[in-house]
Design a protein around this motif. Structure first.
Motif, PDB file in Angstrom:
ATOM      1  N   SER A   8       0.840  -1.205   0.000  1.00  0.00           N
ATOM      2  CA  SER A   8       0.000   0.000   0.000  1.00  0.00           C
ATOM      3  C   SER A   8       0.866   1.243   0.000  1.00  0.00           C
ATOM      4  O   SER A   8       0.631   2.187  -0.757  1.00  0.00           O
ATOM      5  N   TYR A 114      -6.764   0.358  -0.989  1.00  0.00           N
ATOM      6  CA  TYR A 114      -8.150  -0.075  -0.865  1.00  0.00           C
ATOM      7  C   TYR A 114      -8.228  -1.568  -0.543  1.00  0.00           C
ATOM      8  O   TYR A 114      -9.048  -1.997   0.265  1.00  0.00           O
ATOM      9  N   LEU A 117      -7.140  -1.931   3.182  1.00  0.00           N
ATOM     10  CA  LEU A 117      -8.224  -1.543   4.093  1.00  0.00           C
ATOM     11  C   LEU A 117      -9.372  -2.543   4.052  1.00  0.00           C
ATOM     12  O   LEU A 117      -9.947  -2.892   5.096  1.00  0.00           O
TER      13      LEU A 117
END
Length: 129
Positions: A8, A114, A117
């Motif tokens: 990420s 994304y 998460l």
């Protein structure tokens, strides 16, 4: 989780997904996968689906993102689809934000944060205990 967190950060900073990290996650997946047959079927389905989307809408999703999503699908098997619930919610919230603030739909966003998460949300909601 650590690899997804690292990826990420790299995706946000460099807008790329390093192949070596995806390969490391895949090798880990070979040992951690609960059902290899199910993993290969779902991972292959996810790979082909995203590859077709990338071909149909060029520039929509990168090759590194496709490989990472496929490896996650392989690792998680049918539980991968729980990630897609939170991923869809996060993407919808981003879409609404872009439209409300007037930013429009012309911006590209890194996908791996994304996924990270969504993995954390799914893990917290569905895999407790």
């Amino acid at each position: 989780m650590v690899v997804l967190g690292y990826l990420s950060w790299v995706d946000i900073k460099k807008r790329e997904v390093p192949d070596w990290a995806v390969l490391a996650l895949f090798i880990y997946s070979l040992f951690a996968c609960r059902n290899l047959k199910e993993g290969f079927i779902i991972g292959g389905f996810v790979f082909i689906t995203h590859l077709l989307v990338a071909i149909a809408a060029s520039g929509s999703i990168g090759g590194g993102d496709i490989k990472l999503i496929s490896v996650l699908a392989f690792l998680m098997g049918r539980d991968f689809f729980l990630i897609t619930l939170s991923l869809a919610g996060l993407m919808l919230a981003t879409l609404i934000y872009a439209l409300v603030t007037g930013k429009g739909l012309r911006y590209s966003i890194p996908l791996v944060p994304y996924l990270f998460l969504s993995f954390l949300i799914s893990w917290g909601c569905f895999f407790e205990g």
